[in-house]
Motif scaffolding. Sequence first.
Motif, mmCIF file in Angstrom:
data_model
loop_
_atom_site.group_PDB
_atom_site.id
_atom_site.type_symbol
_atom_site.label_atom_id
_atom_site.label_comp_id
_atom_site.label_asym_id
_atom_site.label_seq_id
_atom_site.Cartn_x
_atom_site.Cartn_y
_atom_site.Cartn_z
ATOM 1 N N MET A 176 31.438 -20.153 -9.679
ATOM 2 C CA MET A 176 31.114 -18.880 -10.304
ATOM 3 C C MET A 176 29.768 -18.320 -9.851
ATOM 4 N N ALA A 177 28.685 -19.074 -10.093
ATOM 5 C CA ALA A 177 27.354 -18.512 -9.874
ATOM 6 C C ALA A 177 27.058 -18.231 -8.408
ATOM 7 N N ARG A 178 27.380 -19.179 -7.534
ATOM 8 C CA ARG A 178 27.034 -18.970 -6.118
ATOM 9 C C ARG A 178 27.793 -17.793 -5.508
ATOM 10 N N PRO A 179 29.103 -17.666 -5.754
ATOM 11 C CA PRO A 179 29.772 -16.464 -5.232
ATOM 12 C C PRO A 179 29.181 -15.173 -5.791
ATOM 13 N N LEU A 180 28.855 -15.137 -7.083
ATOM 14 C CA LEU A 180 28.269 -13.939 -7.668
ATOM 15 C C LEU A 180 26.950 -13.584 -6.997
ATOM 16 N N LEU A 181 26.096 -14.570 -6.837
ATOM 17 C CA LEU A 181 24.793 -14.302 -6.238
ATOM 18 C C LEU A 181 24.923 -13.861 -4.784
ATOM 19 N N ASN A 182 25.778 -14.533 -4.029
ATOM 20 C CA ASN A 182 25.929 -14.178 -2.621
ATOM 21 C C ASN A 182 26.474 -12.763 -2.446
ATOM 22 N N MET A 183 27.373 -12.355 -3.352
ATOM 23 C CA MET A 183 27.980 -11.031 -3.214
ATOM 24 C C MET A 183 27.108 -9.914 -3.760
ATOM 25 N N HIS A 184 26.431 -10.179 -4.874
ATOM 26 C CA HIS A 184 25.731 -9.094 -5.547
ATOM 27 C C HIS A 184 24.213 -9.159 -5.425
ATOM 28 N N TRP A 185 23.656 -10.358 -5.304
ATOM 29 C CA TRP A 185 22.212 -10.516 -5.148
ATOM 30 C C TRP A 185 21.961 -11.482 -3.987
ATOM 31 N N PRO A 186 22.284 -11.078 -2.772
ATOM 32 C CA PRO A 186 22.206 -12.000 -1.634
ATOM 33 C C PRO A 186 20.807 -12.536 -1.370
ATOM 34 N N GLN A 187 19.788 -11.879 -1.890
ATOM 35 C CA GLN A 187 18.434 -12.423 -1.728
ATOM 36 C C GLN A 187 18.287 -13.773 -2.430
ATOM 37 N N LEU A 188 19.130 -14.029 -3.424
ATOM 38 C CA LEU A 188 19.053 -15.282 -4.179
ATOM 39 C C LEU A 188 19.993 -16.350 -3.640
ATOM 40 N N ALA A 189 20.611 -16.088 -2.495
ATOM 41 C CA ALA A 189 21.601 -17.022 -1.942
ATOM 42 C C ALA A 189 20.987 -18.345 -1.510
ATOM 43 N N GLY A 190 19.678 -18.411 -1.371
ATOM 44 C CA GLY A 190 19.035 -19.636 -0.913
ATOM 45 C C GLY A 190 18.784 -20.657 -2.005
ATOM 46 N N PHE A 191 19.028 -20.303 -3.256
ATOM 47 C CA PHE A 191 18.784 -21.262 -4.333
ATOM 48 C C PHE A 191 19.892 -22.319 -4.357
ATOM 49 N N VAL A 192 19.489 -23.581 -4.261
ATOM 50 C CA VAL A 192 20.452 -24.683 -4.238
ATOM 51 C C VAL A 192 21.072 -24.894 -5.613
ATOM 52 N N GLN A 193 20.264 -24.791 -6.661
ATOM 53 C CA GLN A 193 20.745 -25.011 -8.027
ATOM 54 C C GLN A 193 20.344 -23.831 -8.911
ATOM 55 N N PRO A 194 20.986 -22.697 -8.731
ATOM 56 C CA PRO A 194 20.584 -21.514 -9.504
ATOM 57 C C PRO A 194 20.788 -21.661 -11.007
ATOM 58 N N LEU A 195 21.721 -22.524 -11.433
ATOM 59 C CA LEU A 195 21.973 -22.714 -12.859
ATOM 60 C C LEU A 195 21.274 -23.945 -13.422
ATOM 61 N N GLY A 196 20.523 -24.649 -12.619
ATOM 62 C CA GLY A 196 19.865 -25.873 -13.068
ATOM 63 C C GLY A 196 18.953 -25.618 -14.253
ATOM 64 N N GLY A 197 18.911 -26.577 -15.176
ATOM 65 C CA GLY A 197 18.108 -26.420 -16.376
ATOM 66 C C GLY A 197 16.680 -26.879 -16.247
ATOM 67 N N GLU A 198 16.278 -27.304 -15.053
ATOM 68 C CA GLU A 198 14.912 -27.774 -14.833
ATOM 69 C C GLU A 198 14.167 -26.737 -13.996
ATOM 70 N N TYR A 199 13.285 -26.012 -14.632
ATOM 71 C CA TYR A 199 12.502 -24.998 -13.918
ATOM 72 C C TYR A 199 11.243 -24.705 -14.714
ATOM 73 N N ALA A 200 10.298 -24.083 -14.044
ATOM 74 C CA ALA A 200 9.028 -23.744 -14.683
ATOM 75 C C ALA A 200 8.623 -22.348 -14.252
ATOM 76 N N ALA A 201 7.884 -21.685 -15.115
ATOM 77 C CA ALA A 201 7.455 -20.321 -14.809
ATOM 78 C C ALA A 201 6.155 -20.019 -15.537
ATOM 79 N N ARG A 202 5.478 -19.005 -15.071
ATOM 80 C CA ARG A 202 4.282 -18.552 -15.763
ATOM 81 C C ARG A 202 4.697 -17.833 -17.049
#
Length: 314
Positions: A176-202
């Motif tokens: 689901m997520a990878r096809p959506l990103l590649n088709m609609h937001w191709p700039q995000l196609a490089g994320f290996v685990q776009p749905l991963g629950g481990e992330y950090a942000a400011r």
Amino acid sequence: MLEEVERWLSNRSWSVTDRPLHQILAAKQRTGQSVSVVLPALNEEETVGDIVAIIRHDLMRQAPLVDEIVVVDSGSTDRTSEVAAAAGARVVHRDTVLPRIPAVPGKGEVLWRSLLVTSGDIVCFIDADLRQFSSDFVSGIVGPLLTDPDVDLVKGMYDRPLGGATGQGGRVTELMARPLLNMHWPQLAGFVQPLGGEYAARRSLLEQLPFPVGYGVELGMLVDALHLVGLDALAQVDVGVRKHRHQDGQALGRMAAAIYRTAQLRLARGHLIRPSLTQFERGEDGFEPRTFSVDTEERPPMAEIAEYAARRVA
């Protein structure tokens, strides 16, 4: 792949070994930034204690990287809260945070409310069902935020084994997520685990983002952050292998529906698809339909919440 994404993969994809802990600690001391770790938890008594204990031992007692660990319990019926508290976390119950807005079930709801009960300049989210947890998950994804002021959000990337097979986890990501990103937001196609629950942000980024209340939160956050701060402010770090509890196919179907709807909202804010999903289970008289509502609610950016603004002034 877009040339921009290939360049991003070279410049914004790292390994946990690229930033030794002593380098990260020096950057933390130099910049004076604080770090909060948040574990959203629902019936995770078997794993949450070990995760908290490892973070406290490795990144609070042995190395002063993490300033607070907060477990936000979203209604557990087991001993999740007791186990987390015994391991050294501050435990907050979802329903006690911002009580004037009734809470709804969902992971994104818990992450959104966690901004009100944490204080770190950098907020690191870690799922509470991880097994064989390593503190590299935290130091790896927090590191770039401390050492590089141009980075605003960092996702963990890792292998996700399923039943002993390498790389077969993350089924909703691949279907689901990878096809959506590649088709609609191709700039995000490089994320290996776009749905991963481990992330950090400011915090300065998180407080400006809307939060889908359910499983769409990770995809929604990536897409919204892309539009808000641009691709070069996003990064990913290889932290090895992620082992956790896997859900059954029907649960994954509901997750996929929520993620699709999150994407659809961002593609067109007008006409909405039917926010429900019908699945089938075999009963005594054959296959029986079961219809589930798809998460339809999103929380506004935390910066728009009066209680959050008042806390910052205080």
